[in-house]
Design a protein around this motif. Sequence first.
Motif, mmCIF file in Angstrom:
data_model
loop_
_atom_site.group_PDB
_atom_site.id
_atom_site.type_symbol
_atom_site.label_atom_id
_atom_site.label_comp_id
_atom_site.label_asym_id
_atom_site.label_seq_id
_atom_site.Cartn_x
_atom_site.Cartn_y
_atom_site.Cartn_z
ATOM 1 N N LYS A 232 0.821 -1.220 0.000
ATOM 2 C CA LYS A 232 0.000 0.000 0.000
ATOM 3 C C LYS A 232 0.852 1.266 0.000
ATOM 4 O O LYS A 232 0.375 2.338 0.343
ATOM 5 C CB LYS A 232 -0.929 0.023 1.222
ATOM 6 N N GLY A 233 2.137 1.119 -0.349
ATOM 7 C CA GLY A 233 2.998 2.288 -0.468
ATOM 8 C C GLY A 233 3.539 2.831 0.838
ATOM 9 O O GLY A 233 3.963 3.976 0.902
ATOM 10 N N GLY A 234 3.541 2.024 1.877
ATOM 11 C CA GLY A 234 4.046 2.479 3.170
ATOM 12 C C GLY A 234 5.519 2.849 3.107
ATOM 13 O O GLY A 234 6.269 2.316 2.294
ATOM 14 N N PRO A 235 5.960 3.764 3.981
ATOM 15 C CA PRO A 235 7.360 4.209 4.006
ATOM 16 C C PRO A 235 8.259 3.192 4.720
ATOM 17 O O PRO A 235 8.325 3.166 5.948
ATOM 18 C CB PRO A 235 7.294 5.533 4.762
ATOM 19 N N LEU A 236 8.948 2.373 3.960
ATOM 20 C CA LEU A 236 9.749 1.301 4.550
ATOM 21 C C LEU A 236 10.819 1.810 5.506
ATOM 22 O O LEU A 236 11.151 1.140 6.475
ATOM 23 C CB LEU A 236 10.384 0.451 3.444
ATOM 24 N N SER A 237 11.340 3.015 5.259
ATOM 25 C CA SER A 237 12.394 3.543 6.132
ATOM 26 C C SER A 237 11.882 3.809 7.553
ATOM 27 O O SER A 237 12.671 3.997 8.467
ATOM 28 C CB SER A 237 12.997 4.822 5.549
ATOM 29 N N ASP B 206 17.572 -9.731 8.068
ATOM 30 C CA ASP B 206 17.779 -9.093 6.769
ATOM 31 C C ASP B 206 16.447 -8.694 6.136
ATOM 32 O O ASP B 206 16.267 -8.754 4.932
ATOM 33 C CB ASP B 206 18.606 -9.977 5.828
ATOM 34 N N LYS B 207 15.503 -8.270 7.008
ATOM 35 C CA LYS B 207 14.186 -7.845 6.544
ATOM 36 C C LYS B 207 13.789 -6.533 7.210
ATOM 37 O O LYS B 207 14.359 -6.139 8.215
ATOM 38 C CB LYS B 207 13.131 -8.902 6.880
ATOM 39 N N VAL B 208 12.782 -5.880 6.615
ATOM 40 C CA VAL B 208 12.178 -4.711 7.247
ATOM 41 C C VAL B 208 10.669 -4.948 7.238
ATOM 42 O O VAL B 208 10.114 -5.444 6.255
ATOM 43 C CB VAL B 208 12.556 -3.388 6.529
ATOM 44 N N ALA B 209 10.012 -4.621 8.338
ATOM 45 C CA ALA B 209 8.555 -4.747 8.433
ATOM 46 C C ALA B 209 7.943 -3.384 8.128
ATOM 47 O O ALA B 209 8.274 -2.387 8.776
ATOM 48 C CB ALA B 209 8.139 -5.217 9.822
#
Length: 101
Positions: free
Chosen positions: A47-52, A59-62
């Motif tokens: 949904k275009g969330g800001p991954l930063s 080795d993942k980002v939620a």
Amino acid sequence: MSWTKVCPLTEIPKLGSRLVRTEKTDIGIFRTEDDRVFALNNTCPHKGGPLSQGIVYGDKVACPLHSWKISLVDGKAEEPDVGQTACYAVKVEDGMVYLEI
């Protein structure tokens, strides 16, 4: 393509990130607990969330919006979710982080 100096590695917290804005897109630079550095398009494929702004682990980002787990290695969503975000080349030399854009 050329390497652009971003910042000293120490300015990116372990298990954290830094946002880099370019003319074309926003890029998240992520640092793992063992000091590996990755760069992804900052937009979650869901949904275009800001991954930063997400939580880095392993080795993942939620994603902060709906907790989609995105691989820092290849930008792919963890199953059962499907989607992918762009990855960028990044390197650390002499304590400085460089991004290829």
